[in-house]
Structures are given as structure tokens and as C-alpha cells.
Scaffold this motif. Structure first.
Motif, PDB file in Angstrom:
ATOM      1  N   PRO A   1       0.801  -1.239   0.000  1.00 36.98           N
ATOM      2  CA  PRO A   1       0.000   0.000   0.000  1.00 36.98           C
ATOM      3  C   PRO A   1       0.827   1.278   0.000  1.00 36.98           C
ATOM      4  O   PRO A   1       0.381   2.303  -0.532  1.00 36.98           O
ATOM      5  N   GLY A   2       2.031   1.246   0.594  1.00 33.68           N
ATOM      6  CA  GLY A   2       2.846   2.451   0.612  1.00 33.68           C
ATOM      7  C   GLY A   2       3.452   2.806  -0.728  1.00 33.68           C
ATOM      8  O   GLY A   2       3.927   3.926  -0.924  1.00 33.68           O
ATOM      9  N   ASN A   3       3.448   1.865  -1.677  1.00 33.99           N
ATOM     10  CA  ASN A   3       4.014   2.109  -3.005  1.00 33.99           C
ATOM     11  C   ASN A   3       2.946   2.400  -4.054  1.00 33.99           C
ATOM     12  O   ASN A   3       3.275   2.542  -5.238  1.00 33.99           O
ATOM     13  N   VAL A   4       1.689   2.434  -3.648  1.00 33.43           N
ATOM     14  CA  VAL A   4       0.594   2.770  -4.571  1.00 33.43           C
ATOM     15  C   VAL A   4      -0.030   4.070  -4.078  1.00 33.43           C
ATOM     16  O   VAL A   4      -0.605   4.121  -2.986  1.00 33.43           O
ATOM     17  N   PHE A   5       0.084   5.136  -4.883  1.00 36.65           N
ATOM     18  CA  PHE A   5      -0.382   6.464  -4.488  1.00 36.65           C
ATOM     19  C   PHE A   5      -1.624   6.869  -5.290  1.00 36.65           C
ATOM     20  O   PHE A   5      -1.784   6.462  -6.452  1.00 36.65           O
ATOM     21  N   TYR A   6      -2.460   7.633  -4.631  1.00 36.69           N
ATOM     22  CA  TYR A   6      -3.601   8.261  -5.314  1.00 36.69           C
ATOM     23  C   TYR A   6      -3.286   9.744  -5.427  1.00 36.69           C
ATOM     24  O   TYR A   6      -3.111  10.442  -4.416  1.00 36.69           O
ATOM     25  N   LEU A   7      -3.175  10.233  -6.671  1.00 36.29           N
ATOM     26  CA  LEU A   7      -2.744  11.603  -6.904  1.00 36.29           C
ATOM     27  C   LEU A   7      -3.911  12.574  -6.828  1.00 36.29           C
ATOM     28  O   LEU A   7      -5.083  12.193  -6.935  1.00 36.29           O
ATOM     29  N   LYS A   8      -3.578  13.847  -6.645  1.00 36.60           N
ATOM     30  CA  LYS A   8      -4.609  14.878  -6.493  1.00 36.60           C
ATOM     31  C   LYS A   8      -5.443  15.045  -7.752  1.00 36.60           C
ATOM     32  O   LYS A   8      -6.586  15.494  -7.684  1.00 36.60           O
ATOM     33  N   ASP A   9      -4.880  14.676  -8.916  1.00 38.08           N
ATOM     34  CA  ASP A   9      -5.641  14.802 -10.161  1.00 38.08           C
ATOM     35  C   ASP A   9      -6.472  13.550 -10.469  1.00 38.08           C
ATOM     36  O   ASP A   9      -7.050  13.430 -11.550  1.00 38.08           O
ATOM     37  N   GLY A  10      -6.516  12.581  -9.511  1.00 41.38           N
ATOM     38  CA  GLY A  10      -7.366  11.416  -9.690  1.00 41.38           C
ATOM     39  C   GLY A  10      -6.677  10.207 -10.307  1.00 41.38           C
ATOM     40  O   GLY A  10      -7.301   9.153 -10.449  1.00 41.38           O
ATOM     41  N   ARG A  11      -5.401  10.326 -10.671  1.00 36.54           N
ATOM     42  CA  ARG A  11      -4.688   9.187 -11.234  1.00 36.54           C
ATOM     43  C   ARG A  11      -4.091   8.322 -10.120  1.00 36.54           C
ATOM     44  O   ARG A  11      -4.002   8.752  -8.966  1.00 36.54           O
ATOM     45  N   VAL A  12      -3.674   7.119 -10.497  1.00 37.95           N
ATOM     46  CA  VAL A  12      -3.023   6.184  -9.579  1.00 37.95           C
ATOM     47  C   VAL A  12      -1.570   6.054  -9.998  1.00 37.95           C
ATOM     48  O   VAL A  12      -1.268   5.955 -11.200  1.00 37.95           O
ATOM     49  N   ALA A  13      -0.653   6.059  -9.034  1.00 40.27           N
ATOM     50  CA  ALA A  13       0.778   5.998  -9.336  1.00 40.27           C
ATOM     51  C   ALA A  13       1.416   4.777  -8.669  1.00 40.27           C
ATOM     52  O   ALA A  13       1.055   4.415  -7.542  1.00 40.27           O
ATOM     53  N   LEU A  14       2.358   4.160  -9.379  1.00 37.78           N
ATOM     54  CA  LEU A  14       3.184   3.081  -8.826  1.00 37.78           C
ATOM     55  C   LEU A  14       4.563   3.646  -8.548  1.00 37.78           C
ATOM     56  O   LEU A  14       5.222   4.180  -9.451  1.00 37.78           O
ATOM     57  N   LEU A  15       5.033   3.517  -7.301  1.00 36.49           N
ATOM     58  CA  LEU A  15       6.315   4.083  -6.888  1.00 36.49           C
ATOM     59  C   LEU A  15       7.271   2.975  -6.465  1.00 36.49           C
ATOM     60  O   LEU A  15       6.879   1.817  -6.300  1.00 36.49           O
ATOM     61  N   ASP A  16       8.537   3.328  -6.281  1.00 37.67           N
ATOM     62  CA  ASP A  16       9.576   2.443  -5.737  1.00 37.67           C
ATOM     63  C   ASP A  16       9.688   1.146  -6.542  1.00 37.67           C
ATOM     64  O   ASP A  16       9.260   0.073  -6.115  1.00 37.67           O
ATOM     65  N   CYS A  17      10.307   1.268  -7.713  1.00 38.09           N
ATOM     66  CA  CYS A  17      10.451   0.123  -8.610  1.00 38.09           C
ATOM     67  C   CYS A  17      11.806  -0.564  -8.447  1.00 38.09           C
ATOM     68  O   CYS A  17      12.339  -1.155  -9.400  1.00 38.09           O
ATOM     69  N   GLY A  18      12.378  -0.506  -7.249  1.00 43.93           N
ATOM     70  CA  GLY A  18      13.686  -1.117  -7.040  1.00 43.93           C
ATOM     71  C   GLY A  18      13.649  -2.636  -7.042  1.00 43.93           C
ATOM     72  O   GLY A  18      14.671  -3.280  -7.273  1.00 43.93           O
ATOM     73  N   MET A  19      12.493  -3.233  -6.766  1.00 47.95           N
ATOM     74  CA  MET A  19      12.372  -4.681  -6.727  1.00 47.95           C
ATOM     75  C   MET A  19      11.401  -5.121  -7.826  1.00 47.95           C
ATOM     76  O   MET A  19      10.218  -4.790  -7.786  1.00 47.95           O
ATOM     77  N   VAL A  20      11.919  -5.846  -8.815  1.00 49.13           N
ATOM     78  CA  VAL A  20      11.091  -6.304  -9.922  1.00 49.13           C
ATOM     79  C   VAL A  20      11.296  -7.800 -10.122  1.00 49.13           C
ATOM     80  O   VAL A  20      12.260  -8.391  -9.622  1.00 49.13           O
TER      81      VAL A  20
END
Length: 551
Positions: A289-308
Motif C-alpha cells: 500500500p505504501g508504493n501505490v499512491f492516489y494523486l490529487k488529479d485522480g490518477r493512480v501511481a506506482l512508486l519504488d520500482c527497485g524490486m522487480v
């Protein structure tokens, strides 16, 4: 051995003291030269305390282990999933020194402003908000100073521990040395921030052009390569909050709950990860949950891609079929696919494996599809695989962990959200794409070329086979894996019969000598024979008793 290790380095001595203080009996006996049984992990809470006490590097080890449900039971995964490094942020003066080393010009010529207070601090790095001279807002992820030296010391000790544990059957079966090397490589990759930047760029490119979901609603931050080095990542600033902060659980939500928007976000994330795993073969392995953000413009962001995670096409297809088999509760197909994914390194009881799968899946037959906890079901499948001594690829564990995180977020957003119910409609399109590919004409031409090559080579191969048959030079090599235990049992029985004959012969020889000689000078011969027979007989009896119960 213990004293030698402690004297090697103060850091090693500190780590060993923490391990022993927390009471892991196996490591205490191993390091002090006592009797060593098969290693057993400490309880989940104790293991978590050990990793926290050992510091940031071992917290990262725990976080990596939490992505491997193929190695650890569910209770350990749960305990390690919430593991966070309790480290205070580094003072700006130290961070500024690291930053200035990354640029050839003064910081004042690069940034219009930098927020000295970090917006996030972790075990490897901390993040600061900054504005470039051209007005672009960026997030600066800066590596903690002096971390490389500590990491190398800890990696050396982890390797040493792995070699010690590798002397046991447990360590050999799970290939502890290889797992330690895998961790060392993953940790070094995390210290090289250009690697994370490349992963972020690739994920962003994969998700930007898709027909599986509205790509404009899902964003991965853009990397500014001109300001990125091995100790610094400069990326697009995304203004938002963690998705579960924007959409708290319905039971804790205040005011009107937008169920439709929650379902849209859950479906968006599911389709995005289904594409990553089943189509791209390159996926974000830690979508907590800490790596999935809800942005102010209504989009969803995926963060911290160090582990794939990465999957080859064959593994992708097998995983897709395995997911379908689990959704359809097909135990026989599950068994076939698991053994294709991970050919056993030793003989296994296939009937027992299939029976356990059937017993597990049968529990779900009577449940409504909305009642099925898919991630729990996947973990239970992996538990059965692990209990039957089948070692699955590590990326399969990463997939399971990613699915578990994803389902956790989706169910928090929408309690009625169910992965199996959402996956089934996507299966047809995925299988169609796998059959015809992105370019059907090219796939057809490739198949025609393969058929042509086969038709040209077949007559020669048939001629060679017939020639060997008629000349009696054809040889068949058979390898029956199940026959090996029978061969060892027969060899053991033959050896015991031979020893029994030898013991009987020694007793008879001693008795004959003792009965037919009048000279006391040769009595010692019969005594020696009786002693040898007694010793061998006793050894034979003990070996038979230790081999198992008598039947």
C-alpha cells in the motif's frame, strides 16, 4: 569457531551477539561446536526482532524474504511484510555532501530550491522535494552516506552463515548458498540507483501503451537521467497520498463512500499487474500500500520500482495456466503444472502431491466465488509444494507476493472485490494472444518455415534410424528415477546378509579352534575371533535398529 568469527570484525561480533541474545538455539549450537540438528527458524516475532536489531541491511533482508512465500510459511511472510527500518533521517549536512559529489557544478546552479526536511526516510535512502532551475518539481532519492562499507561487511557474514548451514540436509536441499548470493546481488542492485531508474523507465514504457486499461489513469514517475547517478535518483514529483489514506476501509470511512471509484481503481490495478505478469514478463514485485499512491488529479501511481521480477515466455504460460487451474479448482492440472514449473531434484510421491492439492481445493468447492481469498489459496498451494520437497523458482514466489499485496489493497478498497471473478474474462484474450501473437502473419510464416525444415530433415533422420536398427548399433538408455531407492535398499540388504555370514563364520571358526586344540598357545586365536564376531554382530544389530522399525 565462535571466537574466531568474533575476532574477525567488530561488526560480525555485534551481529552474532544479537543472534545469540535473541535465543536462536540452532545457531548457538552451530557456532559453539555443539550437536547440530536440522535448523529450525525462530518464531516469526523473534526473527523479526533479530532483523530489526541487526540494522538497516538485515531489515532489507527481511523485506526481501517477505516476497518469497515459496521459502517461508505464511505466518513468517505476514510478520516480515510490515518490517520497516526504524532509522532516523540523516542530517541535511551529510546529505548535502553526497549530493554535491554527484554534480560537477554547484547545487545552486542545478536546483532553484531544495527542501532540507525529507519527505520519506528508509534503510537505504531518503527522499527530498526539490525544484529544478527550469521549474520542474522533482523527488530526490539520495543514498544514505557510508552505507556501502556496512553492506559489504554484512554480505560477507551472510555468506559465511550460509556456508555453515549448507553443511546440513536443510541447507543443501534449499541451496542456502545460492539464496545468500541472490540476496547479495539484490542488495547490491538496490545500492546502484541507476538500476532502479532503468526498471522504472521500463515499467513506465510497458504500461504507457496498452489496451488492457486506460493508460492515462495509471502513472509511473519519469526519470530525469541528467540528474541521476548510482547514488541519486531524480524523478518526477507526483503529488498525492497512499491509496489507502485517500480511500480508507469502508468501516472507517467518513461521509459518502464512492464504491464505483473504489472498484475502478481495484480493476485498474488488477489489469495492470495481470499485463505485467502474464504479457510483459516484467513486473513490480512489491506493490504494498505504501508504493501505490492516489494523486490529487485522480490518477493512480506506482512508486519504488527497485524490486522487480522477470519471467521467460515458458514460465509466463505455465503460471497463467496454473492461475486458471487454481481458479477452476483443478487439482490434477495443478500437479502437472507445478512439476513442469519446478522439476523435482529428488523422487517425490506424485499421488500424494495430487491428493493434497485435491484436499485443499475441495475446501473451496462449496464457497461462493466472492468468498474465495485468492492470495491465501495461492499461499496454501505453495505450502503444499514446499512440504512435498519441490523447490519452485523464486520468481513464482515474487508473483504470489505481488498478487497478495494487490488483493489486500483491492479488498480494502472494495470488500466485494474478488480476483478469480475478475480474472476469468481476461483469460480468453490472453490465450488468444499467446496462440496468434502480436503479429499473426509473422507467426504463421515462422510456423511454415519450421514445417519446411522438419520436412527436409525428417528423411535423413529416418534413414539414420533404420541404418542403426539394421546394423544392430542402436542403443537405448533408460533412466528410471523410482528404481534408485529400490537399488539402495537391495544393496543395504545384501551388505547385511554378507556381514551376517561373516559373523557366523567367525563364531564357527572360533568354536572349532577352541574344541579341537589342546594347546593354550592358540586359545588366543579363538578369543580374537569371538571378540571380532561380537563387535561386528553388535554393530550390525545397532545399524538395523537405527535404520527403522522392524517389520
Amino acid at each position: 569457531m565462535f571466537s574466531r568469527l568474533v575476532q574477525t570484525s567488530s561488526r560480525q561480533g555485534e551481529i552474532l551477539e544479537v543472534v545469540l541474545r535473541n535465543g536462536w538455539d540452532f545457531m548457538r549450537r552451530l557456532l559453539t561446536g555443539g550437536k547440530v540438528d536440522e535448523p529450525k527458524l525462530p518464531p516469526p516475532a523473534v526473527l523479526r526482532n533479530i532483523l530489526v536489531d541487526l540494522g538497516p541491511v538485515y531489515v532489507k533482508l527481511g523485506q526481501l524474504l517477505s516476497t518469497r512465500p515459496d521459502l517461508l510459511p505464511a505466518e513468517y511472510i505476514d510478520a516480515l511484510s510490515t518490517l520497516q527500518a526504524e532509522v532516523p533521517p540523516v542530517d541535511w549536512a551529510e546529505i548535502e555532501v553526497v549530493l554535491r559529489k554527484q554534480f560537477s557544478q554547484p547545487l545552486e546552479e542545478v536546483f532553484a530550491s531544495v527542501n532540507y526536511t525529507p519527505v520519506a526516510a528508509g534503510s537505504i535512502a531518503q527522499t527530498h522535494y526539490a525544484v529544478l532551475k527550469d521549474g520542474r518539481a522533482v523527488a530526490l532519492k539520495v543514498q544514505r552516506p557510508g552505507l556501502s562499507a556496512v553492506v559489504e561487511q554484512d554480505i560477507a557474514l551472510i555468506r559465511l552463515m550460509a556456508r555453515l548451514v549448507a553443511q546440513t540436509d536443510f541447507g543443501q536441499y534449499y541451496d542456502i548458498v545460492a539464496i545468500a548470493e541472490e540476496f547479495a546481488e539484490a542488495l547490491r542492485n538496490e545500492l546502484d540507483f541507476t538500476q532502479e531508474a532503468r526498471y522504472t523507465d521500463q515499467l513506465r514504457q510497458n504500461l504507457s501503451g496498452t489496451r488492457w486499461f486506460d493508460a492515462s489513469q495509471l502513472v509511473v514517475p519519469q526519470i530525469y537521467w541528467e540528474y541521476t547517478t548510482d547514488k541519486l535518483v531524480a524523478m518526477e514529483w507526483l503529488d498525492g497520498v497512499a491509496v489507502l489514506s485517500a480511500f480508507p476501509p469502508i468501516s472507517a470511512a467518513e461521509g459518502v463512500v464512492d464504491l464505483q471509484r473504489r472498484e475502478e481503481i481495484s480493476t485498474l490495478l488488477l489489469r495492470a499487474f495481470f499485463q505485467q505478469i502474464c504479457l510483459d514478463g516484467f513486473f513490480h514485485a512489491d506493490p504494498h500500500p505504501g508504493n501505490v499512491f492516489y494523486l490529487k488529479d485522480g490518477r493512480v501511481a506506482l512508486l519504488d520500482c527497485g524490486m522487480v521480477g522477470r519471467l521467460d515466455p515458458r514460465t509466463q504460460q505455465l503460471i497463467l495456466e496454473l492461475v486458471l487451474a487454481i481458479v477452476n479448482l483443478d487439482a490434477q492440472r495443478c500437479t502437472q503444472l507445478v512439476l513442469q514449473l519446478a522439476p523435482p531434484i529428488q523422487p517425490i510421491n506424485r499421488v500424494k502431491l495430487e491428493t493434497e492439492f485435491d484436499r485443499l481445493l475441495r475446501r473451496y468447492y462449496s464457497l461462493n466465488i466472492s468468498q474465495v481469498n485468492f492470495s491465501k489459496l495461492v499461499y496454501e498451494v505453495l505450502q503444499i509444494v514446499r512440504d512435498n520437497k519441490v523447490r519452485v523458482p523464486g520468481n513464482l514466489g515474487l508473483c504470489a507476493k505481488a498478487i497478495a499485496n494487490l488483493e489486500g489493497i483491492a479488498r480494502s478498497l472494495d470488500p466485494n472485490f474478488n480476483i478469480p471473478n475478475k480474472i476469468r474474462p481476461m483469460m480468453t484474450e490472453v490465450f488468444q494472444r499467446q496462440i496468434v501473437g502480436e503479429a499473426p502473419l509473422i507467426a504463421l510464416l515462422r510456423t511454415v518455415l519450421d514445417v519446411k525444415n522438419l520436412s527436409l530433415q525428417s528423411p535423413r533422420q529416418v534413414e539414420l534410424l533404420l541404418d542403426r536398427v539394421t546394423s544392430e548399433t542402436l542403443q537405448w538408455n533408460f533412466s528410471i528415477r523410482e528404481a534408485e531407492p529400490i537399488r539402495r535398499t537391495v544393496d543395504s540388504a545384501a551388505n547385511r546378509v554378507s556381514f551376517s555370514i561373516v559373523v557366523g563364520s567367525l563364531i564357527m571358526g572360533a568354536a572349532i579352534i577352541s574344541a579341537n586344540t589342546q594347546s593354550s598357545q592358540v586359545y588366543w586365536v579363538s578369543d580374537v575371533l569371538f571378540a571380532a564376531a561380537s563387535f561386528l554382530g553388535l554393530w550390525l544389530i545397532i545399524s538395523i535398529l537405527r535404520s527403522g522399525p522392524l517389520r
